[in-house]
Write an enzyme that holds these catalytic residues in place. Structure first.
Site, PDB file in Angstrom:
ATOM      1  N   GLU A 184       0.841  -1.193   0.000  1.00 49.22           N
ATOM      2  CA  GLU A 184       0.000   0.000   0.000  1.00 49.22           C
ATOM      3  C   GLU A 184       0.877   1.243   0.000  1.00 49.22           C
ATOM      4  O   GLU A 184       1.840   1.339   0.772  1.00 49.22           O
ATOM      5  CB  GLU A 184      -0.930   0.030   1.202  1.00 49.22           C
ATOM      6  CG  GLU A 184      -1.840   1.270   1.201  1.00 49.22           C
ATOM      7  CD  GLU A 184      -2.775   1.357   2.386  1.00 49.22           C
ATOM      8  OE1 GLU A 184      -3.594   2.313   2.428  1.00 49.22           O
ATOM      9  OE2 GLU A 184      -2.705   0.490   3.279  1.00 49.22           O
ATOM     10  N   ASN A 243      -5.025   5.053  -1.751  1.00 46.11           N
ATOM     11  CA  ASN A 243      -6.313   5.554  -1.271  1.00 46.11           C
ATOM     12  C   ASN A 243      -6.837   6.674  -2.156  1.00 46.11           C
ATOM     13  O   ASN A 243      -6.076   7.534  -2.600  1.00 46.11           O
ATOM     14  CB  ASN A 243      -6.170   6.075   0.158  1.00 46.11           C
ATOM     15  CG  ASN A 243      -5.990   4.943   1.151  1.00 46.11           C
ATOM     16  OD1 ASN A 243      -6.952   4.320   1.575  1.00 46.11           O
ATOM     17  ND2 ASN A 243      -4.750   4.660   1.505  1.00 46.11           N
ATOM     18  N   ASP A 305     -11.898   0.101   1.934  1.00 43.61           N
ATOM     19  CA  ASP A 305     -10.954   0.285   3.037  1.00 43.61           C
ATOM     20  C   ASP A 305     -11.701   0.482   4.359  1.00 43.61           C
ATOM     21  O   ASP A 305     -12.824   0.987   4.385  1.00 43.61           O
ATOM     22  CB  ASP A 305     -10.081   1.511   2.744  1.00 43.61           C
ATOM     23  CG  ASP A 305      -8.873   1.597   3.657  1.00 43.61           C
ATOM     24  OD1 ASP A 305      -8.535   0.574   4.288  1.00 43.61           O
ATOM     25  OD2 ASP A 305      -8.260   2.671   3.725  1.00 43.61           O
ATOM     26  N   GLU A 360      -6.056  -5.526   8.076  1.00 43.41           N
ATOM     27  CA  GLU A 360      -4.990  -4.557   8.309  1.00 43.41           C
ATOM     28  C   GLU A 360      -4.811  -4.330   9.804  1.00 43.41           C
ATOM     29  O   GLU A 360      -5.696  -4.621  10.601  1.00 43.41           O
ATOM     30  CB  GLU A 360      -5.301  -3.233   7.610  1.00 43.41           C
ATOM     31  CG  GLU A 360      -6.600  -2.587   8.022  1.00 43.41           C
ATOM     32  CD  GLU A 360      -6.889  -1.294   7.273  1.00 43.41           C
ATOM     33  OE1 GLU A 360      -5.976  -0.787   6.611  1.00 43.41           O
ATOM     34  OE2 GLU A 360      -8.022  -0.805   7.368  1.00 43.41           O
TER      35      GLU A 360
END
Length: 532
Positions: A184, A243, A305, A360
């Protein structure tokens, strides 16, 4: 200075008045649940509470869900807390709640009203994630934070242009194999004046000021360039997720920005993954729904997310089409029996509707073992590595023996990853490269059968497979090939192991020429016969 010290000063050093700023957290979710009329009705209730609590004070509704009051300094805190608690009592069971920020004035102080309002707001905003706190007093620390806020707003262009914004990468590991499945991209600001700025010091500011697209455009471009550098250096390509802010959908054509990066760097689209936070769905939902469909229609994987952090997680899954869920780290903070059951249910539900899972915030070996046991496909967190610059990530992965999976392997793992391993029957997953078989996973029921025949675990199974004589290896190889040829049907075979008859029923879950993943169920026929 502590809030207690601030309270003591209210009687002496401060003047007669204090400015109180009231704001509802997650009011958009309240409106989404009860409609605009329901929201307006609740705002009227807040006004009633404030008029009752401060009958002689000037009151104002500034905008939307924001109220302000100029209240006597002496008992400001107790009365503000009383008002906040009364309002939050009306909201019991909701994910919406009221906070307040207080800005005291010294007797000789002359400060513009607009600045005092901004300072009271800063105090309120600083505790918006702390539901149990009723209010916060503006302090020197918050004054410094406001200075940083102003600096961020006026220097974001300079930071992007001069490279003060750095891209850090955090590894994502596939639980089935322990291989690097992605990373990420996360923005970090290393400033010549303020030093290292935390993400929470600049990202919320840029979102509120509608400047976040400047940052996100830069991150997307850097992700594309980093992938291009991997290709040019003939390194294994590790896909990158990034993101996208809810504000980006208002400030730019996100798809066009990503497509431009793909064309410029000649990248396959499946190397870029788009992460959208759950809270983004509350506002402009129709527009975001159309954009998600456009992303997926153009070949991009779209991830949800922080799943579970919002108020309407299941509604989001019902209304939007995602490829992967990133389970919110808050589930793992309290790693108890309840959180385990919730995570297990989330993973099972996701597989049932064809969505992949990633957890996560994973920090311990215990969490890793649990997530692997329930079939959560990927893991991200400090257990495997903190966010770091790309070159450091390379060294880190070499030291941790994190080898990147190939593009072909990734496709097979993704297909097999939707298989639900949480079942009563004994099930194991085997990797097959056309020559050798390797057990990569077994559920509790399978482990119990193996223990019953004297095999301690997965490592022992793989040692037995490796140590078979040529005749048994040929028979096992012939069986695996027959399973591959008959996909997706199950193929049964009975094997003898130390005098015990084991019936195996297997089918191929996914594969390409030269590499397959098989699911195998096992039954100890000898034990069943002995029990008759």
């Amino acid at each position: 200075m502590s809030e207690r010290e601030e309270a003591d000063r209210a009687e002496g050093v401060y003047g007669r008045d204090a400015l109180a700023y009231f704001n509802l957290t997650n009011f958009k979710q309240y409106n989404a649940t009860y409609g605009a009329e329901g929201g307006d009705d609740f705002l009227r209730k807040i006004a009633t509470v404030l008029r009752h609590t401060f009958p002689d004070a000037p009151l104002a509704r500034m905008s939307s869900d924001i109220f302000m009051a100029l209240v006597p300094a002496g008992d400001a805190q107790s009365r503000i807390e009383e008002a906040v608690q009364e309002v939050n009592g009306l909201l019991e069971g909701e994910n919406t709640y009221l906070h307040a920020g207080i800005r005291y004035f010294s007797p000789q102080e002359r400060v513009p009203v607009s600045m005092a309002c901004e300072q009271a707001k800063a105090a309120c905003d600083s505790i918006k994630k702390e539901r149990s706190r009723a209010y916060c007093i503006f302090s020197e620390h918050l004054r410094q934070e406001l200075e940083i806020r102003s600096y961020v707003i006026s220097h974001i262009d300079e930071a992007v242009e001069n490279g003060y914004i750095e891209i850090y990468y955090q590894p994502v590991v596939r639980t089935l194999t322990g291989k690097l499945a992605g990373m990420e991209a996360l923005a970090r600001w290393r400033d010549p004046v303020y030093g290292f700025l935390r993400p929470d010091q600049f990202i919320p500011v840029l979102e509120e000021e509608r400047l976040i697209d400047k940052l996100d455009r830069y991150v997307i471009r850097e992700c594309g360039r980093q992938l291009r550098r991997q290709i040019d250096a003939h390194r294994p390509i590790v896909p990158i997720s990034f993101n996208v802010s809810r504000m980006d959908f208002q400030l730019m054509d996100v798809l066009s920005e990503i497509e431009a990066v793909v064309r410029e760097n000649e990248l396959p689209r499946d190397y870029l993954r788009i992460e959208i936070t759950e809270t983004a769905m509350v506002q402009d939902s129709d527009k975001i729904l159309k954009m998600i469909d456009r992303f997926r229609g153009n070949g991009y994987s779209v991830w949800l997310d922080d799943f579970g952090s919002g108020y309407s997680s299941l509604n989001v899954l019902k209304d939007y089409h995602f490829d992967e869920l990133k389970i919110d780290m808050e589930f793992l903070r309290a790693f108890n029996d309840t959180s385990r059951k919730i995570i297990t249910s989330v993973v099972m539900m996701a597989k049932a509707i064809g969505i992949h899972t990633l957890a996560e915030g994973v920090e311990t070996r215990e969490q890793v073992r649990f997530l692997r046991s329930i079939g959560c496909e990927k893991i991200q967190g400090y257990h495997y590595g903190r966010p770091m610059p790309y070159d450091e990530l390379l060294v880190h992965c070499q030291e941790r023996h994190l080898r990147a999976e190939t593009r072909e392997e990734a496709r097979i793992y993704e297909k097999a990853g939707l298989f639900n391993v949480i079942m009563a029957s004994p099930v194991a997953l085997f990797l097959d490269d056309g020559r050798n078989l390797y057990m990569a996973y077994e559920n509790d029921a399978y482990r119990k059968v193996m223990k019953g025949v004297g095999i301690s675990g997965r490592r022992a199974v793989n040692w037995i497979i490796h140590s078979l004589d040529d005749a048994r290896k040929e028979r096992l190889r012939a069986y695996a090939d027959r399973v591959t040829r008959n996909r997706p049907c199950k193929v049964s075979e009975t094997f003898l192991l130390d005098g015990r008859r084991l019936r195996v029923r297997a089918k191929t879950l996914a594969g390409l020429p030269g590499f397959h993943i098989h699911m195998a169920e096992i039954v100890d026929l000898t034990r069943d016969a002995d029990s008759l």
